[in-house]
Motif scaffolding. Structure first.
Motif, PDB file in Angstrom:
ATOM      1  N   UNK A 220      53.904 -70.815 -14.758  1.00 36.04           N
ATOM      2  CA  UNK A 220      52.703 -70.877 -13.933  1.00 36.04           C
ATOM      3  C   UNK A 220      53.112 -70.932 -12.463  1.00 36.04           C
ATOM      4  N   UNK A 221      52.347 -70.270 -11.595  1.00 33.37           N
ATOM      5  CA  UNK A 221      52.626 -70.312 -10.162  1.00 33.37           C
ATOM      6  C   UNK A 221      51.865 -69.216  -9.446  1.00 33.37           C
ATOM      7  N   UNK A 222      52.063 -69.105  -8.129  1.00 37.39           N
ATOM      8  CA  UNK A 222      51.462 -68.011  -7.375  1.00 37.39           C
ATOM      9  C   UNK A 222      52.222 -66.734  -7.730  1.00 37.39           C
ATOM     10  N   UNK A 223      51.611 -65.550  -7.545  1.00 41.51           N
ATOM     11  CA  UNK A 223      52.356 -64.312  -7.800  1.00 41.51           C
ATOM     12  C   UNK A 223      53.686 -64.281  -7.043  1.00 41.51           C
ATOM     13  N   UNK A 224      53.684 -64.762  -5.783  1.00 45.50           N
ATOM     14  CA  UNK A 224      54.920 -64.744  -4.971  1.00 45.50           C
ATOM     15  C   UNK A 224      55.984 -65.654  -5.585  1.00 45.50           C
ATOM     16  N   UNK A 225      55.576 -66.847  -6.045  1.00 48.17           N
ATOM     17  CA  UNK A 225      56.532 -67.785  -6.661  1.00 48.17           C
ATOM     18  C   UNK A 225      57.142 -67.196  -7.928  1.00 48.17           C
ATOM     19  N   UNK A 226      56.293 -66.582  -8.741  1.00 47.64           N
ATOM     20  CA  UNK A 226      56.783 -66.010  -9.995  1.00 47.64           C
ATOM     21  C   UNK A 226      57.770 -64.881  -9.722  1.00 47.64           C
ATOM     22  N   UNK A 227      57.466 -64.070  -8.714  1.00 47.98           N
ATOM     23  CA  UNK A 227      58.381 -62.965  -8.373  1.00 47.98           C
ATOM     24  C   UNK A 227      59.713 -63.510  -7.868  1.00 47.98           C
ATOM     25  N   UNK A 228      59.639 -64.577  -7.081  1.00 46.35           N
ATOM     26  CA  UNK A 228      60.858 -65.162  -6.518  1.00 46.35           C
ATOM     27  C   UNK A 228      61.777 -65.689  -7.624  1.00 46.35           C
ATOM     28  N   UNK A 229      61.162 -66.242  -8.680  1.00 52.28           N
ATOM     29  CA  UNK A 229      61.950 -66.803  -9.786  1.00 52.28           C
ATOM     30  C   UNK A 229      62.700 -65.736 -10.566  1.00 52.28           C
ATOM     31  N   UNK A 230      62.206 -64.514 -10.505  1.00 52.44           N
ATOM     32  CA  UNK A 230      62.883 -63.426 -11.222  1.00 52.44           C
ATOM     33  C   UNK A 230      64.228 -63.123 -10.574  1.00 52.44           C
ATOM     34  N   UNK A 231      64.350 -63.422  -9.274  1.00 55.78           N
ATOM     35  CA  UNK A 231      65.671 -63.220  -8.676  1.00 55.78           C
ATOM     36  C   UNK A 231      65.655 -62.527  -7.335  1.00 55.78           C
ATOM     37  N   UNK A 232      64.548 -62.589  -6.620  1.00 55.18           N
ATOM     38  CA  UNK A 232      64.553 -62.090  -5.251  1.00 55.18           C
ATOM     39  C   UNK A 232      64.525 -60.579  -5.115  1.00 55.18           C
ATOM     40  N   UNK A 254      81.311 -60.163  -2.301  1.00 57.25           N
ATOM     41  CA  UNK A 254      81.732 -61.296  -1.461  1.00 57.25           C
ATOM     42  C   UNK A 254      80.547 -61.933  -0.736  1.00 57.25           C
ATOM     43  N   UNK A 255      79.457 -61.167  -0.568  1.00 56.46           N
ATOM     44  CA  UNK A 255      78.299 -61.654   0.204  1.00 56.46           C
ATOM     45  C   UNK A 255      77.198 -62.259  -0.672  1.00 56.46           C
ATOM     46  N   UNK A 256      77.196 -61.950  -1.971  1.00 53.97           N
ATOM     47  CA  UNK A 256      76.091 -62.397  -2.842  1.00 53.97           C
ATOM     48  C   UNK A 256      76.630 -63.167  -4.044  1.00 53.97           C
ATOM     49  N   UNK A 257      75.731 -63.959  -4.647  1.00 46.04           N
ATOM     50  CA  UNK A 257      76.120 -64.742  -5.825  1.00 46.04           C
ATOM     51  C   UNK A 257      76.015 -63.907  -7.102  1.00 46.04           C
ATOM     52  N   UNK A 258      75.100 -62.931  -7.088  1.00 48.14           N
ATOM     53  CA  UNK A 258      74.830 -62.149  -8.309  1.00 48.14           C
ATOM     54  C   UNK A 258      75.848 -61.051  -8.568  1.00 48.14           C
ATOM     55  N   UNK A 259      75.671 -60.385  -9.720  1.00 50.31           N
ATOM     56  CA  UNK A 259      76.561 -59.288 -10.105  1.00 50.31           C
ATOM     57  C   UNK A 259      76.127 -58.004  -9.413  1.00 50.31           C
ATOM     58  N   UNK A 260      77.103 -57.206  -8.988  1.00 56.13           N
ATOM     59  CA  UNK A 260      76.808 -55.895  -8.398  1.00 56.13           C
ATOM     60  C   UNK A 260      76.784 -54.874  -9.540  1.00 56.13           C
ATOM     61  N   UNK A 261      75.616 -54.209  -9.717  1.00 58.80           N
ATOM     62  CA  UNK A 261      75.483 -53.190 -10.764  1.00 58.80           C
ATOM     63  C   UNK A 261      75.968 -51.847 -10.200  1.00 58.80           C
ATOM     64  N   UNK A 262      76.722 -51.108 -10.996  1.00 51.12           N
ATOM     65  CA  UNK A 262      77.236 -49.818 -10.532  1.00 51.12           C
ATOM     66  C   UNK A 262      76.913 -48.720 -11.543  1.00 51.12           C
ATOM     67  N   UNK A 263      76.303 -47.627 -11.046  1.00 52.40           N
ATOM     68  CA  UNK A 263      76.087 -46.432 -11.859  1.00 52.40           C
ATOM     69  C   UNK A 263      76.616 -45.260 -11.039  1.00 52.40           C
ATOM     70  N   UNK A 264      77.820 -44.800 -11.357  1.00 55.90           N
ATOM     71  CA  UNK A 264      78.452 -43.761 -10.541  1.00 55.90           C
ATOM     72  C   UNK A 264      78.704 -44.319  -9.147  1.00 55.90           C
ATOM     73  N   UNK A 271      69.277 -59.878  -4.079  1.00 57.82           N
ATOM     74  CA  UNK A 271      69.540 -60.793  -2.960  1.00 57.82           C
ATOM     75  C   UNK A 271      68.734 -62.071  -3.172  1.00 57.82           C
ATOM     76  N   UNK A 272      69.360 -63.215  -2.949  1.00 59.76           N
ATOM     77  CA  UNK A 272      68.608 -64.468  -3.055  1.00 59.76           C
ATOM     78  C   UNK A 272      67.821 -64.724  -1.772  1.00 59.76           C
ATOM     79  N   UNK A 273      68.302 -64.147  -0.665  1.00 59.16           N
ATOM     80  CA  UNK A 273      67.525 -64.217   0.584  1.00 59.16           C
ATOM     81  C   UNK A 273      67.785 -62.965   1.429  1.00 59.16           C
ATOM     82  N   UNK A 274      66.771 -62.591   2.182  1.00 68.89           N
ATOM     83  CA  UNK A 274      66.857 -61.342   2.968  1.00 68.89           C
ATOM     84  C   UNK A 274      67.955 -61.392   4.032  1.00 68.89           C
ATOM     85  N   UNK A 275      68.348 -62.591   4.449  1.00 66.61           N
ATOM     86  CA  UNK A 275      69.394 -62.740   5.473  1.00 66.61           C
ATOM     87  C   UNK A 275      70.725 -62.148   5.005  1.00 66.61           C
ATOM     88  N   UNK A 276      70.873 -61.948   3.690  1.00 65.17           N
ATOM     89  CA  UNK A 276      72.114 -61.362   3.166  1.00 65.17           C
ATOM     90  C   UNK A 276      72.224 -59.867   3.499  1.00 65.17           C
TER      91      UNK A 276
END
Length: 313
Positions: A220-232, A254-264, A271-276
């Motif tokens: 439960x939450x605002x649409x923005x909160x729910x979207x944020x929980x998915x991972x930014x 080196x700049x992010x906590x998450x995995x970098x996905x690569x296709x070719x 991104x957890x925050x736009x400042x990244x």
């Protein structure tokens, strides 16, 4: 009693079983006055069953519902007088006109003939039905029927309005008209509970959302909160030269906590925050790695929905 301190709806441990199947499973939530509250979930999630219990059309096996502080079992008549309900299918008479339908419902709701006439005229104008007011309903489009059904539920100007999938099956233009109508009701001070399977509709209209799956409240939450929980925010770009891909992956990682996905040569990362974003672009620039087709995308309610409901199945 301070009405502003009371929730429009309080739901406590609501449950309903049909045979062996638990359709609504220990639901609890509050709806604040003046908000649009969305019940969102896949088909068969228990949205409509929940709505039917909230509106006293269906008896709960367990739990309690209060409408503006009034228990729907102990004070059913009083609770029912405080809301309007409109469903997916119009409860109107096919053989008579929109004006006659509204007059009948107004009289059934206790309005005098003069008051019923005035309220009917107001609603026909509000819902852009004045030009078709005296045509038989057989000539009405789906959108016109839906607007009439909503008009019927608003005869008594209820403080709380339940809308069960109000735009299912409507064309895009009519859906947008219905959204404008719903926003207008909120501006006038109504509280709205909306069930929908359309994610864009929930995103456009709801102040807060309860996502239901298999009868349980999963989030439960605002649409923005729910979207944020998915991972930014999702960042994606193509590395222009294949030889630089491995180095680009390393720099982004080196700049992010998450995995970098690569296709070719196409890389994407959450991104957890736009400042990244500027940090990533500066690192690539410094390493003289050329990129193109850059896109930055906010998560959608589709992502939220998939994330929350797939895991439940």
């Amino acid at each position: 009693m301070n009405m502003s301190a009371i929730h429009a709806i309080e739901v406590r441990h609501l449950s309903k079983r049909f045979g062996q199947k638990m359709v609504v499973d220990d639901l609890s939530f509050n709806v604040r006055q003046g908000e649009v509250f969305g019940l969102l979930g896949p088909n068969g999630a228990g949205k409509t069953t929940t709505l039917r219990m909230l509106t006293t059309l269906l008896k709960a096996d367990a739990g309690q519902v209060k409408i503006f502080g009034h228990d729907t079992v102990k004070e059913g008549r009083l609770a029912r007088s405080m809301f309007g309900l409109t469903g997916q299918y119009a409860s109107v008479d096919e053989d008579i006109s929109a004006r006659e339908n509204l007059m009948i419902f107004a009289r059934l709701n206790g309005l005098s003939r003069a008051a019923a006439k005035q309220r009917t005229a107001e609603l026909l104008a509000d819902f852009s039905l004045a030009d078709s007011a005296d045509k038989a309903l057989a000539n009405f489009s789906g959108g016109m029927r839906r607007r009439l059904d909503l008009a019927v539920s608003l005869i008594t100007r209820p403080a709380l309005i339940f809308l069960d999938e109000p735009t299912t099956g409507l064309d895009p233009r009519t859906r947008t008209q219905m959204w404008a109508t719903i926003r207008g009701l909120v501006k006038q001070g109504s509280t709205i509970v909306l069930t929908t399977q359309y994610l864009d509709e929930a995103d456009q209209l709801a102040d807060r959302l309860a996502v239901i799956d298999h009868g349980r409240l999963v989030k439960m939450g605002t649409p923005a909160e729910l979207k944020q929980q998915v991972g930014g925010t999702q960042l994606a770009f193509t590395v222009s030269q294949g030889a630089q891909v491995a180095r680009a992956v390393k720099l982004v990682a080196a700049q992010v906590a998450g995995t970098v996905q690569q296709t070719g040569q196409r890389l994407s990362v959450r991104l957890t925050q736009l400042a990244q974003l500027p940090l990533i672009l500066a690192a690539l620039d410094q390493a003289k790695i050329l990129i193109d087709h850059l896109s930055v995308q906010e998560p959608s309610l589709d992502d939220v929905f998939m994330d929350l409901t797939i895991g439940q199945n």
